[in-house]
Design an enzyme around this catalytic site. Sequence first.
Site, short mmCIF file in Angstrom:
data_model
loop_
_atom_site.label_atom_id
_atom_site.label_comp_id
_atom_site.label_asym_id
_atom_site.label_seq_id
_atom_site.Cartn_x
_atom_site.Cartn_y
_atom_site.Cartn_z
N GLN A 33 0.86 -1.28 0.04
CA GLN A 33 -0.07 -0.05 0.00
C GLN A 33 0.86 1.20 -0.14
O GLN A 33 1.97 1.09 0.18
CB GLN A 33 -0.79 0.24 1.21
CG GLN A 33 -0.17 -0.12 2.71
CD GLN A 33 -0.76 -0.86 3.59
OE1 GLN A 33 -2.16 -0.71 3.60
NE2 GLN A 33 -0.33 -1.44 4.69
N ASP A 88 0.18 -0.43 14.03
CA ASP A 88 0.58 0.72 14.83
C ASP A 88 0.85 0.39 16.25
O ASP A 88 1.49 1.23 16.76
CB ASP A 88 -0.42 1.88 14.61
CG ASP A 88 -1.72 1.35 14.84
OD1 ASP A 88 -2.57 0.90 13.78
OD2 ASP A 88 -2.03 1.62 16.02
N GLU A 108 -0.22 -8.64 11.28
CA GLU A 108 -0.19 -7.32 10.47
C GLU A 108 0.61 -7.93 8.89
O GLU A 108 1.75 -8.46 9.02
CB GLU A 108 0.86 -6.43 11.18
CG GLU A 108 1.18 -5.13 10.34
CD GLU A 108 0.25 -4.26 9.60
OE1 GLU A 108 -0.81 -3.97 9.92
OE2 GLU A 108 0.15 -4.44 8.04
N ASP A 140 -0.34 -12.07 6.00
CA ASP A 140 -1.91 -11.96 5.58
C ASP A 140 -2.79 -12.47 6.69
O ASP A 140 -2.77 -13.62 6.74
CB ASP A 140 -2.28 -12.35 4.25
CG ASP A 140 -3.58 -11.97 3.65
OD1 ASP A 140 -3.73 -12.19 2.71
OD2 ASP A 140 -4.51 -11.52 4.53
N GLY A 141 -3.62 -11.50 7.37
CA GLY A 141 -4.50 -12.28 8.32
C GLY A 141 -5.57 -13.09 7.69
O GLY A 141 -6.12 -14.12 8.40
N ASP A 158 -8.67 -5.19 13.26
CA ASP A 158 -8.24 -3.75 13.19
C ASP A 158 -7.64 -3.33 11.76
O ASP A 158 -6.24 -2.96 11.48
CB ASP A 158 -7.12 -3.49 14.25
CG ASP A 158 -6.73 -1.99 14.17
OD1 ASP A 158 -5.51 -1.74 14.82
OD2 ASP A 158 -7.25 -1.25 13.78
N1 SAM Z 1 -5.20 1.49 14.01
C1 SAM Z 1 -5.79 2.05 13.02
C2 SAM Z 1 -6.54 3.25 13.30
O1 SAM Z 1 -6.58 3.74 14.47
O2 SAM Z 1 -7.64 3.39 12.62
C3 SAM Z 1 -6.46 1.13 12.06
C4 SAM Z 1 -5.89 0.66 10.95
S1 SAM Z 1 -4.59 -0.35 11.00
C5 SAM Z 1 -3.19 0.99 10.48
C6 SAM Z 1 -5.06 -1.14 9.66
C7 SAM Z 1 -3.74 -2.17 9.29
O3 SAM Z 1 -4.10 -3.19 8.74
C8 SAM Z 1 -2.75 -1.70 8.44
O4 SAM Z 1 -1.42 -1.68 9.43
C9 SAM Z 1 -2.41 -2.50 7.36
O5 SAM Z 1 -1.23 -2.69 6.80
C10 SAM Z 1 -3.38 -3.68 7.81
N2 SAM Z 1 -3.66 -4.68 6.90
C11 SAM Z 1 -4.24 -4.49 5.70
N3 SAM Z 1 -4.81 -5.70 5.13
C12 SAM Z 1 -4.33 -6.72 6.17
C13 SAM Z 1 -4.35 -8.20 5.87
N4 SAM Z 1 -4.77 -8.74 4.62
N5 SAM Z 1 -3.75 -8.84 7.12
C14 SAM Z 1 -3.01 -8.24 8.07
N6 SAM Z 1 -3.01 -6.84 8.13
C15 SAM Z 1 -3.65 -6.00 7.11
#
Ligand code: SAM
Length: 304
Positions: A33, A88, A108, A140-141, A158
Amino acid sequence: MSKDRWVEETFHPHWRVRLKADEILHEVKTEHQHLVIFKNETWGTVLMLDGVCQLTTSDEFVYHEMMAHVPLMALDKPKRVLVIGGGDGGVLREVLKHDTVANATLCEIDRTVVDTALEHYPEIANGCFSDSRADIVIADGLKYVAETREKFDAIIVDSSEPIGPSAVLHTHAFFADCKRALTEGGILVTQNGLPFLLPDHLAGTTEIFASLFKRCAPYLCTQPCYFGGPFALNWASDDESLLDVSPKKLAKRAAKRGISGLKYWTPAGHLAAFALPAYAQTVADKAIAKAAAKAAKAKARKAK
Ligand code: SAM
């Protein structure tokens, strides 16, 4: 005179929000991303992923407290927790405040999010990545929950918006695997977007949750940096009683676990978050009814 740089949210097709970048701390196209971290006079340090504001250091406590404490305070003794996304560290930080938690796994997909969080806004994770109870998995989750044989008392998704790498974290297949990875009576929560602007996001997840679990219930928080009204989270569990834990009991649990000084979650606010405005309740009720109609049809077909 250097030209000011403004960073825009590009998620909404017909309107945009932009924040002045007093200083760009990090900007990169990772393998997953676009990531930009910048300083803003009002919001502190801001993380945007693929043009969507993910968090700001000024108001991140709202979302992180509600993602973590609503499921965990509802459980008598949450021991094992899985966080999907959340690189984060904000949700993980709140999860580890519960001294009942013996293990918290964070899965993550993008290591750059973790690395740049530690470098540019370490106060959000506040050391939780090195907590002995934390396991950090870079994967990947979707794949992680499909393959895990572990069981968790709470799974907290999240994720970012249903775009890019996060799109798979809003699907029936993913949530069905989350359900399989829950202990009996465990709780699944996920972020569910802006119900005023994106009712389909809330409707879609609610219908899936209602088709998989005995009880589902969206709840709201007021996240200032998520422009467009209240922000929805969604809850699902087969233990229908968990939504009815009294504020008195919630307060007792918080005290017993040594959790104090929170800036958003309160026992009364925990319950009030589930009281939706009519426009959002209608979306949820219709989605639950749709899931029930589909289940009844499938049952009738099977009976033939
Ligand atoms: N904590 C944030 C907030 O306060 O809004 C929420 C968003 S958090 C940064 C979203 C995370 O999901 C990102 O770090 C992103 O890289 C991760 N992410 C996206 N797709 C994913 C997947 N398929 N598996 C695991 N993590 C994923």
